[in-house]
Motif scaffolding. Structure first.
Motif, PDB file in Angstrom:
ATOM      1  N   LEU A  16      35.801  33.727  35.018  1.00  0.00           N
ATOM      2  CA  LEU A  16      36.491  33.687  36.304  1.00  0.00           C
ATOM      3  C   LEU A  16      37.954  33.288  36.130  1.00  0.00           C
ATOM      4  N   GLN A  29      29.271  33.053  45.537  1.00  0.00           N
ATOM      5  CA  GLN A  29      29.500  33.780  44.286  1.00  0.00           C
ATOM      6  C   GLN A  29      28.916  33.059  43.080  1.00  0.00           C
ATOM      7  N   GLY A  51      34.008  39.273  48.391  1.00  0.00           N
ATOM      8  CA  GLY A  51      34.047  39.092  46.946  1.00  0.00           C
ATOM      9  C   GLY A  51      32.745  39.461  46.269  1.00  0.00           C
ATOM     10  N   LEU A  54      32.726  40.489  41.982  1.00  0.00           N
ATOM     11  CA  LEU A  54      32.595  39.497  40.908  1.00  0.00           C
ATOM     12  C   LEU A  54      31.146  39.098  40.683  1.00  0.00           C
ATOM     13  N   LYS A 368      48.350  33.596  48.432  1.00  0.00           N
ATOM     14  CA  LYS A 368      47.226  32.707  48.716  1.00  0.00           C
ATOM     15  C   LYS A 368      47.729  31.414  49.355  1.00  0.00           C
TER      16      LYS A 368
HETATM   17  P1  ADP Z   1      33.871  43.041  48.664  1.00  0.00           P
HETATM   18  O1  ADP Z   1      33.375  43.949  47.579  1.00  0.00           O
HETATM   19  O2  ADP Z   1      32.868  42.014  49.063  1.00  0.00           O
HETATM   20  O3  ADP Z   1      34.438  43.752  49.835  1.00  0.00           O
HETATM   21  P2  ADP Z   1      35.814  42.342  46.701  1.00  0.00           P
HETATM   22  O4  ADP Z   1      34.911  42.087  45.587  1.00  0.00           O
HETATM   23  O5  ADP Z   1      36.560  43.630  46.695  1.00  0.00           O
HETATM   24  O6  ADP Z   1      35.054  42.194  48.086  1.00  0.00           O
HETATM   25  O7  ADP Z   1      36.826  41.146  46.826  1.00  0.00           O
HETATM   26  C1  ADP Z   1      37.734  41.057  47.899  1.00  0.00           C
HETATM   27  C2  ADP Z   1      39.005  40.348  47.466  1.00  0.00           C
HETATM   28  O8  ADP Z   1      38.759  38.982  47.210  1.00  0.00           O
HETATM   29  C3  ADP Z   1      39.584  40.917  46.196  1.00  0.00           C
HETATM   30  O9  ADP Z   1      40.975  41.045  46.374  1.00  0.00           O
HETATM   31  C4  ADP Z   1      39.282  39.890  45.157  1.00  0.00           C
HETATM   32  O10 ADP Z   1      40.265  39.893  44.155  1.00  0.00           O
HETATM   33  C5  ADP Z   1      39.286  38.600  45.954  1.00  0.00           C
HETATM   34  N1  ADP Z   1      38.398  37.596  45.353  1.00  0.00           N
HETATM   35  C6  ADP Z   1      37.083  37.755  45.082  1.00  0.00           C
HETATM   36  N2  ADP Z   1      36.572  36.637  44.560  1.00  0.00           N
HETATM   37  C7  ADP Z   1      37.576  35.735  44.508  1.00  0.00           C
HETATM   38  C8  ADP Z   1      37.668  34.372  44.068  1.00  0.00           C
HETATM   39  N3  ADP Z   1      36.623  33.708  43.579  1.00  0.00           N
HETATM   40  N4  ADP Z   1      38.864  33.759  44.174  1.00  0.00           N
HETATM   41  C9  ADP Z   1      39.925  34.418  44.677  1.00  0.00           C
HETATM   42  N5  ADP Z   1      39.907  35.703  45.096  1.00  0.00           N
HETATM   43  C10 ADP Z   1      38.748  36.357  45.025  1.00  0.00           C
END
Ligand code: ADP
Ligand code: ZN
Length: 527
Positions: A16, A29, A51, A54, A368
């Protein structure tokens, strides 16, 4: 070389931080990732933007073998793979639109074990040849994105998805994770049945924590404010107080001890034994307050933490949500309380600008931080804003945050802002906030005389506001991006592009009226 860039012994948290550059896991997550890393299956329901990616990308990188991601959207697939490659992750995709040689190359890379992630359209995955190929490859997991497509109740049924039910029989040893943003209960049940996930753990968010009351106040005297807050609302309760530095942790813990609280410090500078003991006492005893740097809390699951107090501003809403989220896990009323002021904003901005990291990284961090500051200065419901950031919709103002309970007054700050910005400009964008306020309020001192600033047009044009009121104006200007603190100029205020419309007289600005400071400090409760 064919070395895996991430060795199997690496932890999800390391990936991460090091690969994705994120500080903390978002809500759920971390739990999802650990479930998969441990070989479990999962069904994940999370709002868009929550998110989800991830949740499978990190386990795929931590576990040996390649993670197969099934996604119906070819365009999205290509974007995701490109983004992952940029981060140095070995990802590729297979879909029906690619040339045979290209597909053949990717298949070979898979067989050689040189991929962390392979994205694949469902119709492609279900070809018998492809399934045989997967059987000879080493696989870490299957991730089924947009899993509602498997449901005939859902709004987006795709017949190709039905074929995915055989994954459980054909690859029983490979963990499966199904993810979707849209699933009512009926759809969810159907997803679980079709993908054999009825026995799997289900992770469902909504990010709302309705029992947590969110409050953010301007900092006047942080220590006094903290003591008042605890004495008036949480005497005898378990709580966590977060500070940015170790010194401040120690000083605050001492202050609370002097006032008779069972307060313990926690930061990376303490001996391991003391740290473990303080954590243990917090978990075991009632009414312990831990004063900590953000290092504290990872993996701590104490259900009856009644308050989380921030004496310093977190760097992002993710961090704020995660830290405040340690309150009230038992569902009982709890408080997320924070004070912040102009100096915090300036300090965080300076730390960011001075930090290592390329421009892209800093831009992301800046956004952010802006979102965090936005939450501080907002005059509408804080919970709605916080949830909106995570893609979660709350239809009505919550009624359980400070802006709902006592709606902040606003005032037309256009004139004051113009004066403030002009004064920053006329004094050469070389001075900190206190100096600029002195000039605005017409102070007559050596420093001002030496600079010749008692002779400029903005000297003394701001006597209608007190120094405290001006500070509030400047804090909001910095928080909202009209001014920034020059990292090389010891916090000197500098105008930004955004000022133009205001200086040209084109924009009007509503400012938040800070609550009046209590006239004198009460030493005992009235009545
Ligand atoms: P989803 O698939 O649920 O729509 P994403 O996986 O595309 O969401 O993530 C949405 C946004 O959040 C992305 O820009 C990602 O980089 C950001 N993001 C996801 N997890 C984290 C985290 N742990 N910390 C900061 N930003 C995050
Ligand atoms: Zn609210």
């Amino acid at each position: 070389s064919t070395e895996k860039p991430v060795t199997p012994t690496v932890s999800p948290e390391q990936v991460l931080h090091q690969v994705f550059g994120y500080e903390t896991f978002r809500p759920l997550q971390g739990d999802i990732v650990h479930e998969l890393v441990d070989g479990g299956n999962a069904l994940v329901l999370m709002p868009t933007g929550g998110g989800k990616s991830l949740c499978y990308q990190i386990p795929a990188m931590v576990r040996p073998g390649t993670g197969i991601v099934i996604s119906p959207l070819i365009a999205l697939m290509q974007d995701q793979v490109a983004a992952l490659n940029q981060l140095g992750v070995r990802a590729a995709f297979l879909n029906s639109s690619m040339a045979p040689e290209q597909a053949w190359q990717t298949e070979n890379t898979l067989l050689r074990g040189e991929l962390d992630l392979l994205y694949c359209a469902p119709e492609r995955l279900l070809q018998p040849r492809m399934l045989e190929l997967l059987e000879s490859a080493s696989l870490s997991l299957f991730a089924i994105d947009e899993a509602h497509c498997v449901s005939q109740w859902g709004h987006d049924f795709r017949s190709d998805y039905l074929g995915l039910s055989m994954l459980a029989e054909r690859f029983p040893a490979i963990p499966r994770i199904a993810l979707t943003a849209t699933a009512d209960e009926r759809t969810r049940k159907e997803i679980a049945e079709r993908l054999s996930l009825t026995q799997a753990r289900h992770f469902i968010s909504g990010f709302d924590r309705p029992n947590i009351q969110y409050r953010i106040a301007p900092k006047t005297n942080a220590n006094t404010q903290l003591l008042d807050f605890i004495r008036e609302e949480h005497a005898g309760d378990s709580g966590i107080v977060y500070c940015l530095s170790r010194n401040k942790v120690d000083a605050t813990a001492r202050l609370l001890q002097q006032k008779g609280y069972n307060a313990l410090p926690y930061h990376a500078g303490l001996a391991a034994g003391e740290r473990a003991e303080n954590q243990e006492r917090f978990l075991r005893e009632d009414g312990v307050i831990v004063v900590a740097t953000i290092a504290f809390g990872m993996g701590i699951d104490k259900p009856d933490v009644r308050f989380v107090a921030h004496l310093d501003l977190p760097k992002s809403l993710e961090a704020y949500y995660q830290e405040t989220g340690r309150a009230g896990r038992d569902g009982n009323p709890s408080t997320a309380w924070m004070v912040y002021g102009l100096q915090d904003v300036i300090k965080l901005r300076q730390m960011l600008e001075a930090s290592q990291g390329n421009d892209h990284f800093k831009r992301v961090e800046r956004q952010k931080m802006d979102a965090m500051l936005g939450l501080c200065e907002i005059t509408s419901c804080r919970r709605q804003a916080l949830l909106r950031y995570f893609g979660d919709v709350l239809e009505k103002p919550c009624g359980n945050c400070d802006t709902c309970l006592t709606p902040p007054e606003t005032w037309d700050g256009t004139e004051a802002v113009r004066k403030a910005l002009s004064c920053v400009y006329r004094t050469g964008q070389r001075f900190g906030v206190n100096y600029v306020i002195d000039v605005l309020r017409g102070a007559d001192n050596d420093r001002i005389r030496q600079a010749g600033h008692q002779a400029i047009s903005t000297w003394g044009i701001g006597t209608e506001l007190s120094a405290t009121q001006w500070k509030s104006v400047f804090r909001q200007l910095v928080a909202n991006g009209y001014l920034r603190a020059d990292p090389e100029g010891y916090g000197a205020l500098v105008l930004t592009e955004q000022c133009r419309s205001v200086l040209r007289g084109e924009a009007t600005l509503e400012l938040r009226k800070d609550p009046e400071r209590k006239a004198s400090r009460r030493t005992s409760r009235p009545g």
